[in-house]
Design an enzyme around this catalytic site. Structure first.
Site, mmCIF file in Angstrom:
data_model
loop_
_atom_site.group_PDB
_atom_site.id
_atom_site.type_symbol
_atom_site.label_atom_id
_atom_site.label_comp_id
_atom_site.label_asym_id
_atom_site.label_seq_id
_atom_site.Cartn_x
_atom_site.Cartn_y
_atom_site.Cartn_z
ATOM 1 C CG ASP A 15 5.266 -27.554 -21.269
ATOM 2 O OD1 ASP A 15 6.158 -27.756 -20.435
ATOM 3 O OD2 ASP A 15 4.179 -27.011 -20.998
ATOM 4 C CE1 TYR B 162 -1.016 -25.504 -18.623
ATOM 5 C CE2 TYR B 162 0.204 -26.761 -20.257
ATOM 6 C CZ TYR B 162 0.153 -25.744 -19.333
ATOM 7 O OH TYR B 162 1.260 -24.961 -19.116
ATOM 8 C CE LYS C 128 4.331 -26.926 -17.277
ATOM 9 N NZ LYS C 128 3.555 -27.304 -18.462
ATOM 10 C CG HIS D 95 1.371 -26.095 -13.284
ATOM 11 N ND1 HIS D 95 0.364 -26.581 -14.069
ATOM 12 C CD2 HIS D 95 1.800 -24.967 -13.903
ATOM 13 C CE1 HIS D 95 0.189 -25.783 -15.112
ATOM 14 N NE2 HIS D 95 1.043 -24.789 -15.028
ATOM 15 C CG LEU E 61 5.636 -15.495 -28.806
ATOM 16 C CD1 LEU E 61 4.907 -16.058 -29.999
ATOM 17 C CD2 LEU E 61 6.911 -14.777 -29.236
ATOM 18 C CB ILE F 49 7.506 -24.105 -24.439
ATOM 19 C CG1 ILE F 49 7.272 -23.409 -23.100
ATOM 20 C CG2 ILE F 49 8.574 -25.179 -24.299
ATOM 21 C CD1 ILE F 49 6.657 -24.321 -22.048
ATOM 22 N NE ARG G 194 2.356 -17.880 -34.427
ATOM 23 C CZ ARG G 194 1.546 -17.693 -33.397
ATOM 24 N NH1 ARG G 194 0.280 -17.315 -33.612
ATOM 25 N NH2 ARG G 194 1.978 -17.874 -32.167
ATOM 26 C CG ASN H 77 6.303 -19.886 -33.265
ATOM 27 O OD1 ASN H 77 6.383 -18.741 -33.698
ATOM 28 N ND2 ASN H 77 5.253 -20.311 -32.588
#
Length: 267
Positions: free
Chosen positions: A35, A40, A65, A98, A180, A219, A227, A231
């Protein structure tokens, strides 16, 4: 409903160089959903990481997006092509608006352009992000197809029951960003720590497992190999009903950045 990998890789706030490394490593350890977003400013890194991994394109599900500055019918048509150029791909699997930016008033025209680009093969599916029930209704009122996905902030302190219920009613997949609850201390919640100890897993794994048992695609973001692997490793245990209920009880209506889709503006 669209059949998506249950867990994908979030890439927000990573630069191109970091993104390139993390995406390639994520694919290597088993991620198949990646994603990103024009906002970003790391689509180049995502594309490079995908190329470095060398996996067949049809084995990956890539999402990007439409940023607020590119909303509007004509701008949206140009924006997806620009994203594809940066990604070095001929199509994405999912293209999302977005943010609805309701005061701008362009999300319906933007979505109409996206549906046309889907027909042209530039994206396999179209969807939205951060849409409230009234924004979904506006698309329906305009006679437009139901979005495949609504990606929203979703974590134990912000469960958005009304949005999730409306998504379900319409056959829209709910996808969690910031699952998270970055920076909010969710992973130190005594209830979550206790559940993690009971299963011999980490608090993050408990929260991600809770997502899956709630029927939400998730995501999480990660930068280290350890990690990334952890995940994904959430299928070897199952939360008991009372454990799910204990996490459900952590609802506080707290957004990580105070970004309320009813008024938030981001360009």
């Amino acid at each position: 409903m669209l059949d998506l990998p249950e867990i994908g890789l979030g890439t927000a706030r990573n630069d191109d160089a970091t993104t390139r490394r993390v995406v390639a490593e994520a694919i290597e350890v088993g991620y198949r959903l990646i994603d990103t977003a024009a906002k970003y400013e790391n689509e180049v890194g995502v594309g490079q990481g995908i190329a470095d991994a060398g996996l067949a394109r049809d084995e990956l599900f890539v999402t990007t997006k439409l940023r607020g500055a590119d909303q509007g019918y004509e701008q949206a048509r140009k924006a997806l092509r620009a994203s594809l150029d940066r990604l070095q791909l001929d199509h994405v699997d999912l293209y999302l608006i977005h943010w609805p930016l309701p005061r701008l008033g362009k999300f319906v025209d933007s979505y109409r352009a996206m549906v046309e680009m889907q027909a042209e093969g530039l994206t396999r599916h179209v969807g939205v992000s951060n849409f409230l029930p009234e924004h979904l209704q506006a698309l329906a009122d305009a006679g437009l197809p139901t979005p495949a996905v609504n990606q929203v902030e979703f974590h134990p302190r912000l469960q958005q029951a009304d949005v999730v219920a409306e998504n379900s009613r319409r056959g829209v997949v709910t996808e969690a960003w910031s699952p998270l609850g970055a920076g909010t201390g969710i992973l130190e919640e005594p209830a979550i720590v206790s559940i993690a100890d009971a299963h011999g897993v980490s608090p993050a794994q408990v929260v991600l497992r809770w997502d899956l048992q709630r029927g939400v695609v998730t995501i999480p973001k990660a930068s280290s190999r350890e990690r990334l692997v952890a995940n994904l490793d959430v299928h070897g245990f199952e939360l008991l009903p009372e454990q799910v209920a204990a996490i459900d009880a952590l609802e506080r209506g707290e957004r990580t950045s105070g970004q309320d889709p009813a008024v938030h503006e981001e360009f």
